[in-house]
Each structure stands twice: as structure tokens, then as C-alpha cells.
Design a protein around this motif. Structure first.
Motif, mmCIF file in Angstrom:
data_model
loop_
_atom_site.group_PDB
_atom_site.id
_atom_site.type_symbol
_atom_site.label_atom_id
_atom_site.label_comp_id
_atom_site.label_asym_id
_atom_site.label_seq_id
_atom_site.Cartn_x
_atom_site.Cartn_y
_atom_site.Cartn_z
ATOM 1 N N GLN A 73 0.832 -1.213 0.000
ATOM 2 C CA GLN A 73 0.000 0.000 0.000
ATOM 3 C C GLN A 73 0.859 1.253 0.000
ATOM 4 O O GLN A 73 2.026 1.222 0.366
ATOM 5 C CB GLN A 73 -0.839 0.059 1.273
ATOM 6 C CG GLN A 73 -2.146 -0.720 1.377
ATOM 7 C CD GLN A 73 -2.752 -1.316 0.165
ATOM 8 O OE1 GLN A 73 -2.876 -2.532 0.124
ATOM 9 N NE2 GLN A 73 -3.151 -0.538 -0.790
ATOM 10 N N LEU A 74 0.220 2.348 -0.346
ATOM 11 C CA LEU A 74 0.907 3.637 -0.308
ATOM 12 C C LEU A 74 1.158 4.049 1.148
ATOM 13 O O LEU A 74 2.091 4.786 1.440
ATOM 14 C CB LEU A 74 0.064 4.707 -1.005
ATOM 15 C CG LEU A 74 -0.351 4.381 -2.458
ATOM 16 C CD1 LEU A 74 -1.133 5.543 -3.053
ATOM 17 C CD2 LEU A 74 0.852 4.065 -3.329
ATOM 18 N N SER A 75 0.291 3.592 2.026
ATOM 19 C CA SER A 75 0.490 3.868 3.452
ATOM 20 C C SER A 75 1.027 2.598 4.096
ATOM 21 O O SER A 75 0.356 1.564 4.077
ATOM 22 C CB SER A 75 -0.825 4.279 4.111
ATOM 23 O OG SER A 75 -1.841 3.370 3.763
ATOM 24 N N HIS A 82 -7.582 9.538 -9.275
ATOM 25 C CA HIS A 82 -8.147 8.613 -8.285
ATOM 26 C C HIS A 82 -9.666 8.506 -8.432
ATOM 27 O O HIS A 82 -10.337 9.489 -8.711
ATOM 28 C CB HIS A 82 -7.790 9.097 -6.873
ATOM 29 C CG HIS A 82 -7.999 8.052 -5.832
ATOM 30 N ND1 HIS A 82 -9.047 8.095 -4.943
ATOM 31 C CD2 HIS A 82 -7.307 6.922 -5.567
ATOM 32 C CE1 HIS A 82 -8.972 7.040 -4.145
ATOM 33 N NE2 HIS A 82 -7.925 6.322 -4.508
ATOM 34 N N THR A 124 -1.980 6.898 -8.244
ATOM 35 C CA THR A 124 -1.952 5.722 -7.368
ATOM 36 C C THR A 124 -1.128 4.575 -7.950
ATOM 37 O O THR A 124 -0.327 3.968 -7.247
ATOM 38 C CB THR A 124 -3.398 5.248 -7.113
ATOM 39 O OG1 THR A 124 -4.147 6.365 -6.673
ATOM 40 C CG2 THR A 124 -3.455 4.156 -6.074
ATOM 41 N N LYS A 162 0.590 8.778 3.967
ATOM 42 C CA LYS A 162 1.195 8.015 2.872
ATOM 43 C C LYS A 162 2.717 8.192 2.918
ATOM 44 O O LYS A 162 3.387 7.565 3.716
ATOM 45 C CB LYS A 162 0.566 8.424 1.544
ATOM 46 C CG LYS A 162 -0.901 7.978 1.422
ATOM 47 C CD LYS A 162 -1.439 8.054 0.034
ATOM 48 C CE LYS A 162 -2.724 7.270 -0.120
ATOM 49 N NZ LYS A 162 -3.929 8.087 0.006
ATOM 50 N N ARG A 179 2.804 -3.572 -8.789
ATOM 51 C CA ARG A 179 3.181 -2.188 -8.476
ATOM 52 C C ARG A 179 4.002 -2.203 -7.199
ATOM 53 O O ARG A 179 3.513 -2.512 -6.124
ATOM 54 C CB ARG A 179 1.939 -1.329 -8.248
ATOM 55 C CG ARG A 179 2.293 0.125 -7.884
ATOM 56 C CD ARG A 179 1.172 0.847 -7.179
ATOM 57 N NE ARG A 179 0.897 0.299 -5.853
ATOM 58 C CZ ARG A 179 0.006 0.807 -5.002
ATOM 59 N NH1 ARG A 179 -0.716 1.869 -5.359
ATOM 60 N NH2 ARG A 179 -0.195 0.260 -3.813
HETATM 61 N N1 ABU Z 1 -5.655 5.673 -2.867
HETATM 62 C C1 ABU Z 1 -5.663 4.994 -1.653
HETATM 63 C C2 ABU Z 1 -4.441 4.128 -1.448
HETATM 64 C C3 ABU Z 1 -4.253 3.080 -2.437
HETATM 65 C C4 ABU Z 1 -3.083 2.199 -2.156
HETATM 66 O O1 ABU Z 1 -2.594 2.127 -1.039
HETATM 67 O O2 ABU Z 1 -2.643 1.532 -3.071
#
Ligand code: ABU
Length: 559
Positions: A155-157, A256, A313, A370, A532
Motif C-alpha cells: 500500500q501507499l500507506s 483517483h 496511485t 502516505k 506495483r
Molecule cells: N488511494 C488509496 C491508497 C491506495 C493504495 O494504497 O494503493
């Protein structure tokens, strides 16, 4: 056995949760901690504490939540219970950063629903003992995902920042509500200070900037579009959509999905979100944006807003913000920048130029949860024009926002929001900023960029991997396919794509089952499923990157 479970300091799930064996309950470590706590307390209390039963677990097995504070004489038990919780968390944190532990111990939803080794999610009418609650806490972590693990790349976070965690604990303990200064005096002022810092970093002028922390990037984007519409059509607040022409807004095809969601929520309709074509890197093409605006006008539609993306994203693309700003100015359109992912890059002097033009935006979404690694959730909506948020959302509830309070009610920020109660998301960010300084965030972000470059270079040399974009990464996203040997000789085309489409999900499924790493995949446009990779986890090192590549090869070579 889950590597995370072996050598566990606390044995969990024994006997259906009826007993818990704590190897550390009376260890030296605990005695030392007790001592260190005592040094801060009165002699009277020390004496009282010394008379406590040595094995606190006995107490906990016969004790219930009703015995804790504020119950009379609940002090010792409360301390004991919370120290045990802290120990469970510390053990989990230690495992999180141990690269030999699993990222997750995967189970299917039906298994969790049915219950596992004494871990039942069912709720009963009678209270459970504190001991059982500790077992449940341990099991909840055991069957969850270690999002701070160095190989959690999904995830991005991601990541587990210890200072941020401390901030979250304090926040939960204070249990304040952000709607008024009265309830959250320190936090509301902190929010003002942090927002000001963010306006400055964006490049807005001294007198510009208004904002809020909201429950996530989608809600921040919703705020941006809501405010854009209000600015153009303030009468909407009272009269609703009937007073509006057929309004449309624009976002790139890589933008997004929350922009469409906002259009649906706001009654604009998803059909009135016009997707602008992107170039091969996923950046909005300015000429296409202008073409779409002119086309919409010719059709009798009324453009009011453009959402540009700073860090998409999937591909991590940055729209050309200066060009978008020029177009917005020419057509008198509100410019919202969704920098939920990319906003953190503003803190890097080496990379902030990628967001050049953000200072011309009317509103910006920026999620410190993030790239900056603040624990979820922490998202800001920043509006350049002061006063708009309040004008748009204010309802003047007399029971909360009394104008005749003893303090400066400008700090009662609750009437700017679309919520009533609002969680305190600010303290953990403030504390992390104190701990790292701006330069600490910068160093962390620069390191992610270096890792992305390294990953790209390694993949480029490997003939069984193919990069989705064969160019040095502009952000920390690196997208790629893995080609098992049997696919390498199938010529490019429909048949190969059909097979390639299945590879990433199969590898990912195996990875989840084994718990060795986590990375996301998706199709995108005409491209079949690809992985990704994103770097936003401070625990990830070059060796984890090498591991991931080996792991994908190991799991994929026979597919
Ligand atoms: N756009 C919300 C986060 C998506 C991601 O963590 O891949």
C-alpha cells in the motif's frame, strides 16, 4: 509455524483462551519495570504495590472490565492490564521489524468467522475476563497484517513509526473531539500550526490558506470539489442542484476514483466527470484537457473544476501542474490538486520541482499517512481562499458553536467540516514532525526515491522482468511484469496477454499463503495485471528489494 509466532514471549490461544501462559509475567524485565514505575510514585503507593500478588495474571483471569478504573481500587489492576497490553504490542512491534517473521499469517474470511484456535470473533452477552481480552488482543495482531514489516510493500500507506504510534496512543487516551477548542484546546491549535506549515510548503501567500484534517484522501478530494462548486454557485447551499446548470469537472484517466465518487455524492453524477487522456507515463495531456473543456462548452455543459493528480496511485505520475493551472486560469476553473500520495515530495528539495505549479492550486489534498509515514489516518484538505470552507459548510449549531464563549471562537473549527465529531489526527503528525524535523522527513523520502531507482535498475537488467514504463521512476512507484520461462517465447499479443494476466495474481496468492511479502498488482488501461512496487515503508532496505525479486522468481518460475 508462523515464524512470527515462534519464540513468542506470550503464549496465546491456549485452551480456547481459558488460560494464558506468560513467561515474562514475573521476569526480571517486569520487575525492573515495576521498579522504574515506583521511583516516580509516592512511598505510600510503593508499599501498597509491594503487597500485590506476584503473578498478576491470576488477577486478570478473575477480573473484568468493571474492576478497572474508574472502579474504586481499580488503579493496580488497570496498571497491570495496560502494562500487559503494552507488552503484547511491544512484542508485536519487535516481530514487525524482524525480517525473519512473516508479514502475515493468512486465513480466509470463513476461517476467521468460524473461529481459530480459541480465537472467536463472536460476541456474548456476558463479560469476558481481562485475561481473555489479552488473548484476544494477541490473536487480533497474530491474524492481522504487519504493515510495518520491511516486506510489506502493498500500500501507499505502510510502515510503523514508533513516535507516530506514541502519538496515536496519546490521542486515544485523550479521546478529544476536534469540533471545538473547548474540547480539544491543544489539538485545535496544533492543527492551525501544522496547516500553516503546509500552506507555506505549498507556496501560498501569507494571507492565504485554510484547511482541515479529514478522514482520508477521498474525503479531502470531496471537500475540494464541494468547495469548488460552492465558490462558483454559493446558492447551492440553500437551493440545491436545481439552481445549477449542467456542471462538469475534469480529471485524468489515471486520477483517483474518489473524484467520481465525490461527483456521485454531490449529485453532480459520474457521467459529468470527464476523463482526460494521459501520455505514456500517465500524466494528463494539457492539450487534451483544453480540448475536453472546449468540447464540453460546445455541448452546453458548464465546466467548473479540474482535478490534477500529483502522484497517481498506480503509475506514480505527476500531472503538469503549471500547464493545468494556465488552462484553469484561461477558463476560470477551480484547480484542485490531488497530492494525497505525492504531497510528501514537497519536503524533498531534490524532488519537489515535480509539483511545480501546486502553489497555483485553489485546493490541495495531501495525506501525511502516505509518503510521510504517519499512522493512518492523517489527510489534509487545504483551501487557498480563507473562509470558504466555513461559508460552504457552516450550520451554526447553537449547542456547539456558541458565539459568546470566553475564548477566540475562530479556533472552533467544527463548522468548517461536513462532519460533526472529528477524530484527532493531528497529534501524531505534530509529534513526528517534532521528532524528525522537516529534514528527517526529507531524508526518509529521498531514501525511498533512491530505493525506487535501485529497484528499477535491477529489474531493467533482468530478462524475465519487464518494466511497464521503461524510464527512470519519477516517484517511488515501479510497475513491472514477471515473465515465467514458458511465456518468454510466446510472441507479444492477445494469447500472451491472456496468460500474463494470470501470473501476478497467482504469485501474489502464493505470497499471501506463505506470508513472505506483500506487493499489489492491478490491470491498468490496456495493460494486463502487473505488479506495483511502492516505497513508503521506512523499514524496507535494499536487501528486501533483492529478496522480493528472488521471491517473485521462486514463486513464478513454474507458472
Ligand atoms: N488511494 C488509496 C491508497 C491506495 C493504495 O494504497 O494503493
Amino acid at each position: 509455524m508462523d515464524a512470527a509466532g515462534s519464540g513468542s514471549a506470550i503464549s496465546v490461544g491456549l485452551g480456547g483462551g481459558k488460560s494464558i501462559v506468560s513467561s515474562w509475567a514475573v521476569t526480571d524485565k517486569e520487575q525492573m519495570r515495576k521498579k522504574s514505575v515506583h521511583t516516580f510514585e509516592s512511598t505510600e503507593k510503593d508499599v501498597k504495590k509491594d503487597t500485590r500478588p506476584e503473578n498478576l495474571m491470576t488477577n486478570l483471569s478473575n477480573a473484568y472490565a468493571s474492576d478497572l478504573l474508574p472502579s474504586k481500587d481499580g488503579q493496580d489492576l488497570t496498571e497491570s492490564f495496560l502494562l500487559h497490553v503494552v507488552d503484547i504490542l511491544l512484542h508485536y512491534i519487535q516481530k514487525t521489524f524482524d525480517v525473519k517473521s512473516k508479514v502475515l499469517d493468512f486465513h480466509h474470511p470463513h476461517q476467521l468467522l468460524e473461529g481459530l484456535d480459541g480465537f472467536s470473533l463472536e460476541l456474548s452477552d456476558h463479560p469476558e475476563s481481562l485475561e481473555q481480552l489479552l488473548v484476544d488482543c494477541t490473536d487480533t495482531l497474530k491474524y492481522g497484517v504487519k504493515t510495518g514489516h520491511p516486506r510489506f510493500l502493498n500500500q501507499l500507506s505502510s510502515g510503523l513509526d514508533v513516535i507516530g504510534l506514541a502519538g496515536e496512543w496519546l490521542t486515544a487516551t485523550a479521546n478529544a473531539n476536534m469540533f471545538t477548542y473547548e474540547i480539544a484546546p491543544v489539538f485545535t491549535v496544533m492543527e492551525t500550526i501544522l496547516l500553516k506549515k503546509m500552506y507555506e510548503i505549498i507556496g501560498w501567500g501569507e494571507t492565504e490558506g485554510d484547511g482541515l484534517f479529514s478522514p482520508g484522501g477521498s474525503i479531502s478530494n470531496l471537500y475540494g470539489i464541494l468547495t469548488a462548486r460552492y465558490k462558483q454557485y454559493p446558492e447551492i447551499k440553500r437551493k440545491g442542484m436545481t439552481v445549477l446548470p449542467g456542471i462538469v469537472l475534469f480529471v485524468s484517466e489515471q486520477g483517483h476514483y474518489s473524484v467520481k465518487k465525490a461527483a456521485a455524492i454531490l449529485g453532480i453524477g459520474t457521467d459529468n466527470v470527464i476523463e482526460v487522456k494521459c501520455d505514456e507515463r500517465g500524466k494528463m495531456i494539457p492539450a487534451e484537457l483544453e480540448k475536453n473543456i472546449l468540447q464540453a462548452k460546445r455541448k452546453g455543459q458548464t465546466p467548473f473544476c479540474v482535478t490534477a493528480t500529483a502522484g497517481s496511485t498506480v503509475l506514480g505520475a505527476f500531472d503538469p501542474l503549471q500547464d493545468v493551472a494556465d488552462i484553469c486560469e484561461r477558463h476560470n476553473l477551480w484547480m484542485h490538486v490531488d497530492a494525497a500520495w505525492g504531497g510528501g515530495l514537497l519536503l524533498s528539495r531534490n524532488h519537489s520541482y515535480k509539483l511545480s505549479g501546486i502553489e497555483r492550486a485553489n485546493s490541495v489534498t495531501w495525506n501525511p499517512h502516505k509518503l510521510m509515514g504517519v499512522p493512518l489516518q492523517c489527510s489534509a484538505i487545504l483551501i487557498r481562499e480563507k473562509g470558504l470552507l466555513e461559508a460552504c459548510n457552516q450550520m451554526q449549531a447553537g449547542y456547539l458553536f456558541q458565539p459568546d464563549k470566553l475564548y477566540n471562537v475562530d479556533f472552533d473549527t467544527g463548522d468548517k467540516t461536513i462532519q460533526c465529531g472529528r477524530h484527532v489526527d493531528i497529534f501524531k503528525l505534530w509529534l513526528m514532525w517534532k521528532a524528525k524535523g522537516t529534514s528527517g522527513f526529507e531524508a526518509q523520502i529521498n531514501r525511498y526515491m533512491e530505493l525506487a531507482k535501485y529497484f528499477y535498475k535491477v529489474l531493467k537488467k533482468k530478462d524475465n522482468f519487464k518494466l511497464v514504463l521503461d524510464a527512470e521512476p519519477e516517484f517511488t512507484n515501479v510497475c513491472f511484469w514477471y515473465f515465467p520461462p514458458r511465456l518468454k517465447h510466446i510472441p507479444k499479443g492477445f494469447e500472451r496477454d491472456q496468460e500474463l494476466q494470470k501470473i501476478a495474481p497467482k504469485i501474489k496468492a502464493q505470497m499471501l499463503e506463505e506470508g513472505t511479502a506483500m506487493i499489489s498488482y492491478q490491470p491498468c488501461g490496456d495493460k494486463v495485471n502487473f505488479f506495483r512496487m511502492v516505497f513508503s515503508n521506512p523499514a524496507t532496505r535494499q536487501t528486501d528489494v533483492d529478496y522480493l525479486i528472488d521471491e517473485i522468481e521462486r514463486l513464478g518460475k513454474e507458472l
